[in-house]
Structure formats: structure tokens, C-alpha cells
Design a protein around this motif. Structure first.
Motif, PDB file in Angstrom:
ATOM      1  N   THR A 314       0.816  -1.207   0.000  1.00 59.53           N
ATOM      2  CA  THR A 314       0.000   0.000   0.000  1.00 59.53           C
ATOM      3  C   THR A 314       0.855   1.264   0.000  1.00 59.53           C
ATOM      4  OG1 THR A 314      -0.147  -0.148   2.409  1.00 59.53           O
ATOM      5  CG2 THR A 314      -1.939  -1.088   1.145  1.00 59.53           C
ATOM      6  N   MET A 315       2.094   1.165   0.390  1.00 60.00           N
ATOM      7  CA  MET A 315       3.061   2.240   0.227  1.00 60.00           C
ATOM      8  C   MET A 315       3.916   1.908  -0.995  1.00 60.00           C
ATOM      9  SD  MET A 315       2.884   4.656   2.593  1.00 60.00           S
ATOM     10  CE  MET A 315       4.522   5.277   2.960  1.00 60.00           C
ATOM     11  N   PRO A 316       4.737   2.853  -1.486  1.00 61.79           N
ATOM     12  CA  PRO A 316       5.572   2.532  -2.651  1.00 61.79           C
ATOM     13  C   PRO A 316       6.377   1.252  -2.433  1.00 61.79           C
ATOM     14  CG  PRO A 316       5.664   4.866  -2.209  1.00 61.79           C
ATOM     15  CD  PRO A 316       4.882   4.263  -1.085  1.00 61.79           C
ATOM     16  N   ALA A 317       6.338   0.365  -3.391  1.00 61.02           N
ATOM     17  CA  ALA A 317       7.079  -0.891  -3.256  1.00 61.02           C
ATOM     18  C   ALA A 317       8.570  -0.616  -3.095  1.00 61.02           C
ATOM     19  CB  ALA A 317       6.820  -1.773  -4.472  1.00 61.02           C
ATOM     20  N   ILE A 318       9.101   0.345  -3.842  1.00 58.22           N
ATOM     21  CA  ILE A 318      10.502   0.776  -3.709  1.00 58.22           C
ATOM     22  C   ILE A 318      10.504   2.286  -3.568  1.00 58.22           C
ATOM     23  CG2 ILE A 318      12.773   0.865  -4.804  1.00 58.22           C
ATOM     24  CD1 ILE A 318      12.075  -1.684  -6.294  1.00 58.22           C
ATOM     25  N   LEU A 319      11.112   2.796  -2.512  1.00 57.53           N
ATOM     26  CA  LEU A 319      11.201   4.238  -2.286  1.00 57.53           C
ATOM     27  C   LEU A 319      12.659   4.608  -2.084  1.00 57.53           C
ATOM     28  CD1 LEU A 319       8.841   6.350  -0.053  1.00 57.53           C
ATOM     29  CD2 LEU A 319      11.253   6.896  -0.261  1.00 57.53           C
ATOM     30  N   VAL A 320      13.165   5.529  -2.917  1.00 65.65           N
ATOM     31  CA  VAL A 320      14.552   5.992  -2.834  1.00 65.65           C
ATOM     32  C   VAL A 320      14.521   7.502  -2.725  1.00 65.65           C
ATOM     33  CG1 VAL A 320      16.834   5.926  -3.891  1.00 65.65           C
ATOM     34  CG2 VAL A 320      15.227   4.060  -4.312  1.00 65.65           C
ATOM     35  N   LYS A 321      15.194   8.072  -1.723  1.00 62.73           N
ATOM     36  CA  LYS A 321      15.140   9.513  -1.501  1.00 62.73           C
ATOM     37  C   LYS A 321      16.490  10.042  -1.034  1.00 62.73           C
ATOM     38  CE  LYS A 321      13.374  10.803   2.463  1.00 62.73           C
ATOM     39  NZ  LYS A 321      12.510  11.067   3.621  1.00 62.73           N
ATOM     40  N   ASP A 322      16.528  11.342  -0.745  1.00 57.64           N
ATOM     41  CA  ASP A 322      17.734  12.044  -0.304  1.00 57.64           C
ATOM     42  C   ASP A 322      18.839  11.926  -1.355  1.00 57.64           C
ATOM     43  OD1 ASP A 322      16.339  12.656   2.013  1.00 57.64           O
ATOM     44  OD2 ASP A 322      17.041  10.880   3.054  1.00 57.64           O
ATOM     45  N   GLN A 323      20.079  11.681  -0.931  1.00 56.55           N
ATOM     46  CA  GLN A 323      21.202  11.585  -1.864  1.00 56.55           C
ATOM     47  C   GLN A 323      21.509  10.139  -2.235  1.00 56.55           C
ATOM     48  OE1 GLN A 323      21.798  13.263   1.327  1.00 56.55           O
ATOM     49  NE2 GLN A 323      20.842  15.039   0.384  1.00 56.55           N
ATOM     50  N   ALA A 324      20.579   9.266  -1.991  1.00 52.61           N
ATOM     51  CA  ALA A 324      20.818   7.846  -2.246  1.00 52.61           C
ATOM     52  C   ALA A 324      21.053   7.588  -3.729  1.00 52.61           C
ATOM     53  CB  ALA A 324      19.646   7.019  -1.749  1.00 52.61           C
ATOM     54  N   SER A 325      21.839   6.565  -3.996  1.00 48.24           N
ATOM     55  CA  SER A 325      22.115   6.148  -5.368  1.00 48.24           C
ATOM     56  C   SER A 325      21.926   4.633  -5.426  1.00 48.24           C
ATOM     57  CB  SER A 325      23.521   6.568  -5.801  1.00 48.24           C
ATOM     58  OG  SER A 325      24.492   6.057  -4.903  1.00 48.24           O
ATOM     59  N   GLY A 326      22.660   3.975  -6.280  1.00 55.37           N
ATOM     60  CA  GLY A 326      22.558   2.523  -6.348  1.00 55.37           C
ATOM     61  C   GLY A 326      21.895   2.062  -7.629  1.00 55.37           C
ATOM     62  N   LEU A 327      21.485   0.789  -7.635  1.00 56.14           N
ATOM     63  CA  LEU A 327      20.951   0.144  -8.827  1.00 56.14           C
ATOM     64  C   LEU A 327      19.721  -0.674  -8.457  1.00 56.14           C
ATOM     65  CD1 LEU A 327      21.217  -0.713 -11.838  1.00 56.14           C
ATOM     66  CD2 LEU A 327      22.754  -2.537 -11.064  1.00 56.14           C
ATOM     67  N   VAL A 328      18.622  -0.435  -9.172  1.00 57.32           N
ATOM     68  CA  VAL A 328      17.394  -1.222  -9.026  1.00 57.32           C
ATOM     69  C   VAL A 328      17.167  -1.891 -10.374  1.00 57.32           C
ATOM     70  CG1 VAL A 328      14.936  -1.165  -8.507  1.00 57.32           C
ATOM     71  CG2 VAL A 328      16.499   0.383  -7.311  1.00 57.32           C
ATOM     72  N   ARG A 329      17.384  -3.198 -10.453  1.00 55.77           N
ATOM     73  CA  ARG A 329      17.467  -3.856 -11.764  1.00 55.77           C
ATOM     74  C   ARG A 329      16.747  -5.200 -11.762  1.00 55.77           C
ATOM     75  NH1 ARG A 329      23.444  -4.758 -13.445  1.00 55.77           N
ATOM     76  NH2 ARG A 329      23.335  -6.199 -11.669  1.00 55.77           N
ATOM     77  N   GLY A 330      15.992  -5.443 -12.832  1.00 50.98           N
ATOM     78  CA  GLY A 330      15.440  -6.766 -13.084  1.00 50.98           C
ATOM     79  C   GLY A 330      14.388  -7.227 -12.105  1.00 50.98           C
ATOM     80  N   ASN A 331      13.688  -6.305 -11.447  1.00 51.03           N
ATOM     81  CA  ASN A 331      12.661  -6.683 -10.484  1.00 51.03           C
ATOM     82  C   ASN A 331      11.290  -6.780 -11.155  1.00 51.03           C
ATOM     83  OD1 ASN A 331      14.293  -6.316  -7.806  1.00 51.03           O
ATOM     84  ND2 ASN A 331      14.692  -4.458  -8.983  1.00 51.03           N
ATOM     85  N   VAL A 332      10.407  -7.575 -10.578  1.00 51.42           N
ATOM     86  CA  VAL A 332       9.006  -7.647 -10.987  1.00 51.42           C
ATOM     87  C   VAL A 332       8.185  -6.929  -9.922  1.00 51.42           C
ATOM     88  CG1 VAL A 332       7.051  -9.154 -11.453  1.00 51.42           C
ATOM     89  CG2 VAL A 332       9.332  -9.801 -12.244  1.00 51.42           C
ATOM     90  N   ILE A 333       7.529  -5.842 -10.315  1.00 50.07           N
ATOM     91  CA  ILE A 333       6.738  -5.025  -9.390  1.00 50.07           C
ATOM     92  C   ILE A 333       5.304  -5.074  -9.899  1.00 50.07           C
ATOM     93  CG2 ILE A 333       6.568  -2.792  -8.265  1.00 50.07           C
ATOM     94  CD1 ILE A 333       9.467  -2.273  -9.089  1.00 50.07           C
TER      95      ILE A 333
END
Length: 680
Positions: A314-333
């Protein structure tokens, strides 16, 4: 096996103790190895790392020692020892500082360890845990039922297998402020097939330089099911975290665990929460129906989130904020009741190769609908996002939402059948949206608002009911080399507000009954350059309102009799376009009845103006007139060597306007109108 040393060793152990023969065999192997290769460190190292594991000592609790703590105290620091624990309740706190294997299901049933203050079997040891000692540095909050504090150079890691470990108060004794079930402070440890829980702290806690391997276990804790902090690391695989009262796994500081193949279901807060400068890897996990986000990343964290499944959030399945970086790859949402991915702050995360489908706000089940209704209240927890979220309609209905100054890379994703926008970009965000496939959305596939500046390149947008790209307010995107097909309402690209968008090198195609390709409205000033329009049943470009801008170098092959329409007070610069229509012509603008009698490729009506220059005619079915002027329109026409103006049609239209306004009393004859056209 019956020498004096062996007899002395046997006499020193309780009657019936298991390890005598194994210990003597170890001694024999060591003597043989020394005789075969004296001084050879390689062979000795091989024995220590590989062979000694098969020649362990073994104690049985409570047969050999009444408590686990006593058995642990009698275990040698080398070689490795096995402590078998019979089923039962053991109220102890253990500090494991030697290579032992604790087995809680030695007889096929799990043993139990209960840690906390007031342990009956080893009260002094409990104070050592909570009161500090060498392992905890004097911090009473850093207590645990089982603490691993191992020499990092030790070649064999201690193990905990088959236990149910619960941390907190014991038999009514006051619990410490924070007491974890299992903690790893230094060195490596392995936990397999255990149930870890804490009523005051964490089910599992790795800190400092601890390295943990956690496999096939169940976790829960009041503060979090598991916490990795400091410089800790490890491997967490095939564990279950269900209905946790707080966070699932919390990763902070510079911790870098690998979370693989775990199941997170019904977790109260974020299933995986990543903060500070942490760099975890979340891989091949299942996130289902968690009450908050599946993965929450903030501050300067840099995780890798790949090949996971997210459903029912019910909330965002993936939430990225502030100065965060990284890699979100190949997921099924899939099938989430809210936003699939929310990117906010100034994040630069890469969102690549994910499959986002059927994420919808509405649900048919009452329980799920109640969770959706609670979503707006839960979103207020993110106080940084509250003003933007509350001020924008439709924000909660997007597969990917980009806010604030976020500058992510959204690349190679597939978005289909989400109830809302595919991608919504707001505030001053500046994402790069490249190579995505977006189809079957009821709202625009991509919506860009506020002062966002983004790059849309080489995306494929098909069959979206709400249109392809909608740009509003002061947004200024670059829309390049995209493919648009089969959009049914409004326009494939709608440019409104005061946008200064650039459309360059795009391909628009459609079929009967579909929307116009590009609609420009408001006070927009776009640049529409070098695009290809083909097989559209509606005009390719419609400019209205007070819009201006540049329309240059486009190729339009239309099924409609009209290619470009200027309406209301629009005044764009139309230059160097190649225009043609198919042989079968049909009027589609009922407001311009003259267009049926005099088909034209450019129509100016209402109070529109603008400049038309060097537009070329092409195609075998080109109409006799390239320009039709209606109502009070006043376009400026520059006639080239091969004119784009049909003087007769222009004159007839102009005379019709004068006749409607009063006819002869204006003193303007048809000949005068022709002269006016020639002068222009």
C-alpha cells in the motif's frame, strides 16, 4: 588409542563423554602429518581449515554439563568442538569466542535458549552481556542472548543450528532497554535453521566488524527483525520475516550484507530499510503485502536491488530519496495498491530492466481497500514529501513517481496496464528516461509537471488511453527519438502551460479514430523539429491558445486532409516541413466546413497568426490548396520558388470572411484580396 596421554585425557572428562576417541585420532593425524612433511605450513593449514571439521570434540548438554555456558567454557579454543543440546529451556546468555558448533536439535527437536536479565543458570554471565565486558564496551543496551566475538583470523567460524532464541525479560525479571537474540560483534559466525526473536531489541544484530551467515531461519524483533551496522557484512539467505512488528532488516552506517532469497510478508514498517552509507545487495527476495514499503533507501545509501518480486504493497514498493544512489534492476513489481517506485530528494539511482504491471489504486477486497484508504495517512510519515503529494491530484496513481530534484536514470523498463500514469515527473526533477516500453495506461504514459527538466529518449509508447507524453506548467523536457503509436485520447504528445519542450526525431504513427499526434496549448513555446508523422487519422499538429514556438523540418504523411491546424490565438513559426495526404481525403473538423470543399494541408482559423515559410508539398494525393485561412486568421506567408499557398483557395476563404462581416460595404473586392495575397 590406549597410550598414557589418552588415558589421562579420558580421566579428565566426565564418564561417557563423546570426544575422547576423536581427540586421540586428531593427535595421531597431526603426528603423522608432522612426520611426513616437517615444517610444511601448507599441509598444516589444510588440516586446520579442512580436515579438523571432521574430527571434532562433542559435548552433550545436560548429560556432560548442566548448562550450555559450562559446556562452552570447557570447550578448547582449538580444535573445533560440537556442543549438542537436548530439547528444553535454558535461561542463559552466551558469549561465543571459540570455534564451536551449537546444535539445538541434536535429538531431532529444537532446543531453546532464552536470554535477558536474571538468567537462573548463569546470572554472572548475563551481567557480562548487558554490563559491557570486552565484547560490548560497557553499553548495557548492547546485550544479546548469544554474542559471537571471534578472532577474525580464526579459520573455522562458530555455528548456531536449530535453536529458538528469544531475547527479553526472563521469568518476570526486568528486561534490558535493548536485548537482541543473536549478535555478532567480531569475526565470522553462522546461524542455520533458527528462530530468532526479541521483545526489546533485534532478532539479529551484526555490528562493528561482524560477519554473519544466516540461512533458513525466522526472525522478528521489536525494533527490527535484523540490524546490520558499523562495518558489518554477511550473507542472509532463504529466511522468512512475516508479520514483523517493526522493520524487517535495517542496514545502516557502512554495512554491506547480501540479502538473497528471503521472504518478507506482512512487515509493519519497511521490509528492508537502508540508510547512511550502507551498500547492501538485495537479490531474489519476495516482498508481499507489507504495510509499508518493500525497500526504503535514504540518505547516502547505495544498494543493489535486483531480481526481486514486489506485490500487494500500500506504500511505494521501492522508495529511494535524499542523496541515495545505487541500482534497481530486473525486479518484478506487480499488483501493488500504490505507487510502484517513488524517487525523491536528489537521488541518482539507476532504475533498469524492471517489469512494472497491474499496479492499481483500487482493489476488490475490503481488507485491501482499507489498506488503500490508510495510504494517504501513511504517506504523511514522509514529511519531506507531504506538501508535494497533497498538492497534486493523481500523484498516487503512477507506476513511477519522480519528485523534488531527483535525477535518476530510468532505462529499459517495461510498464504495462498500471492504473494511472506510467511515469510522473514533478517539481524540479531531472530524470533520464531512456529505452522504456510503456503501454496500456489510462492516464498519460509519461506526465511532466512543474519545472521539471528531463530527457525522454528512445522510448516506445503504445496504446495508452490517456495519451503518450503530457507536459504542463513550466516543465522543459527533451523528447527525442521516441516511438508513439495508437494513443486514443487527447494527443500522443500534449504540450501545455508555459513549457519550452523540445521534440526532435520522434516517430508518430496511428490508425483511424486515434488522437492527434502533437497538441500545443496555453502559452507553450515548444520546438517541434525533425519528427516523422504517418498514417494519422487526425491532424498531425494542432496549435491553439496563445501558443507560439517553432515547427520545422517535420515530415507529415497523413490519412486526414489536414496536417497542421492553427487555432485561437496561436502564432507559431512553421518552416521547412514536408506535407502530404493520402489520396482518400475526408474532412474531420466539423467547425471548418470550408475545409471539406477546399481540402488543405495547413489550416489557420479563429484569431491565429504565425509565420509559414518554405513548407514543401509532397505526395500524389496532395490537395489543390496547401493553406486554408478561416475566420479572422492573419498568417504571414513567405512564398518560395515552389509556393506552399494556393492563391485561389486563400482568396475564396478571405472573401467569404469579408462577406460574412458585411460584404460590399467594406469596399474590398475579390481582385483586391488577390492583390493582397500576392503582396504577402
Amino acid at each position: 588409542d590406549t597410550d598414557a596421554d589418552g588415558a589421562a585425557a579420558a580421566a579428565a572428562l566426565p564418564e561417557g563423554c563423546l570426544p575422547v576417541m576423536q581427540w586421540l585420532r586428531r593427535q595421531a593425524v597431526a603426528e603423522v602429518a608432522a612426520g611426513v612433511a616437517p615444517g610444511r605450513q601448507l599441509l598444516q593449514q589444510h588440516l586446520e581449515e579442512r580436515m579438523w571439521a571432521f574430527l571434532r570434540q562433542a559435548f552433550l548438554v545436560p548429560r556432560d554439563f548442566p548448562t550450555i555456558g559450562e559446556a562452552l567454557a570447557h570447550a578448547p579454543r582449538w580444535p573445533p568442538t560440537t556442543i549438542l543440546v537436548s530439547p528444553g529451556r535454558y535461561e542463559e546468555e552466551l558469549v561465543v569466542d571459540r570455534p564451536v558448533t551449537l546444535i539445538g536439535d541434536a535429538l531431532g527437536l529444537p532446543g531453546g535458549i532464552s536470554g535477558g536479565s536474571g538468567g537462573s543458570a548463569s546470572g554472572g554471565r548475563a551481567e557480562l552481556w548487558g554490563g559491557g565486558g570486552g565484547a560490548t564496551g560497557g553499553d548495557r543496551r548492547r546485550a544479546a542472548a548469544v554474542l559471537f566475538d571471534i578472532d577474525p583470523e580464526l579459520p573455522v567460524a562458530p555455528q548456531l543450528r536449530g535453536f529458538a532464541v528469544a531475547a527479553g525479560g526472563v521469568h518476570g525479571a526486568a528486561a534490558r532497554e535493548v536485548c537482541s537474540a543473536v549478535a555478532v560483534a567480531r569475526g565470522a559466525a553462522t546461524v542455520v535453521g533458527c528462530s530468532l526473536s526479541s521483545s526489546t531489541g533485534y532478532g539479529l544484530w551484526a555490528y562493528a566488524t561482524g560477519r554473519l551467515k544466516l540461512v533458513d531461519s525466522e526472525l522478528d524483533g521489536r525494533k527490527a527483525a535484523a540490524l546490520f551496522e558499523g562495518e558489518s557484512s554477511g550473507f542472509v539467505r532463504n529466511n522468512r520475516l512475516e508479520k514483523c512488528a517493526s522493520f524487517g532488516i535495517l542496514v545502516q552506517h557502512t554495512a554491506s550484507p547480501v540479502l538473497e532469497g528471503n521472504v518478507f510478508r506482512g512487515v509493519k514498517k519497511a521490509a528492508v530499510y537502508v540508510k547512511d552509507f550502507a551498500e547492501p545487495c538485495v537479490r531474489e527476495c519476495r516482498f508481499e503485502a507489507n504495510e509499508s514499503s518493500g525497500v526504503f533507501v535514504c540518505e547516502s545509501a547505495c544498494p543493489v536491488v535486483e531480481k526481486n518480486e514486489f506485490r500487494g504493497h500500500t506504500m511505494p514498493a521501492i522508495l529511494v530519496k535524499d542523496q541515495a544512489s545505487g541500482l534497481v534492476r530486473g525486479n518484478v513489481i506487480e499488483g501493488n495498491l500504490s505507487i510502484a517506485v517513488l524517487l525523491a530528494g536528489s537521488t541518482t539511482v539507476v532504475l533498469e530492466g524492471n517489469d512494472l504491471r497491474d499496479n492499481r489504486k483500487k482493489s476488490g477486497t475490503p481488507a485491501s481497500q482499507q489498506r488503500v484508504q490508510a495510504q494517504s495517512q501513511a504517506l504523511r510519515v514522509l514529511r519531506e514529501l507531504e506538501p508535494e503529494i497533497s498538492s497534486m491530484r493523481g500523484t498516487k496513481r503512477a507506476a513511477i513517481l519522480v519528485l523534488d530534484q531527483a535525477a535518476p536514470i530510468v532505462r529499459g523498463n517495461s510498464l504495462s496496464s498500471n492504473d494511472g500514469c506510467g511515469i510522473l515527473v514533478c517539481n524540479s526533477a531531472n530524470p533520464t528516461v531512456e529505452g522504456n516500453t510503456i503501454r496500456n495506461h489510462w492516464r498519460p504514459a509519461i506526465a511532466i509537471r512543474n519545472t521539471a527538466r528531463c530527457l525522454l529518449r528512445k522510448n516506445s509508447l503504445f496504446d495508452n488511453e490517456g495519451g503518450g507524453v503530457m507536459v504542463g506548467e513550466n516543465a522543459c523536457p527533451q523528447i527525442e527519438e521516441n516511438e508513439f503509436r495508437g494513443h486514443k485520447r487527447h494527443a500522443a504528445v500534449y504540450l501545455g502551460g508555459s513549457t519550452r519542450a523540445h521534440l526532435r526525431g520522434n516517430v508518430f504513427s496511428g490508425s483511424a479514430g486515434y488522437a492527434v499526434a502533437v497538441a500545443v496549448a496555453g502559452t507553450a513555446r515548444p520546438t517541434i523539429e525533425g519528427n516523422t508523422f504517418r498514417d494519422g487519422a487526425q491532424p498531425a499538429i494542432v496549435v491553439k491558445g496563445d501558443a507560439r514556438g517553432l515547427i520545422r523540418g517535420n515530415t507529415i504523411v497523413s490519412l486526414a486532409p489536414i496536417c497542421i491546424v492553427l487555432r485561437e490565438r496561436a502564432a507559431p513559426f512553421v518552416d521547412g516541413n514536408t506535407l502530404s495526404v493520402a489520396p482518400a481525403l475526408a474532412a474531420v473538423d466539423s467547425a471548418a466546413s470550408a475545409a471539406a470543399a477546399h481540402p488543405a494541408q495547413i489550416v489557420c482559423k479563429d484569431d491565429s497568426a504565425g509565420t509559414l515559410r518554405d513548407n514543401r508539398l509532397a505526395g500524389d494525393g496532395a490537395p489543390p490548396a496547401a493553406l486554408l485561412v478561416l475566420d479572422r486568421a492573419r498568417p504571414k506567408v513567405s512564398v518560395s520558388a515552389k509556393p506552399n499557398v494556393g492563391a485561389a483557395a486563400l482568396a475564396c476563404s478571405r472573401q467569404r470572411q469579408l462577406d460574412e462581416e458585411g460584404g460590399p460595404e467594406h469596399g474590398t473586392s475579390k481582385r483586391a484580396v488577390r492583390r493582397e495575397v500576392a503582396e504577402k
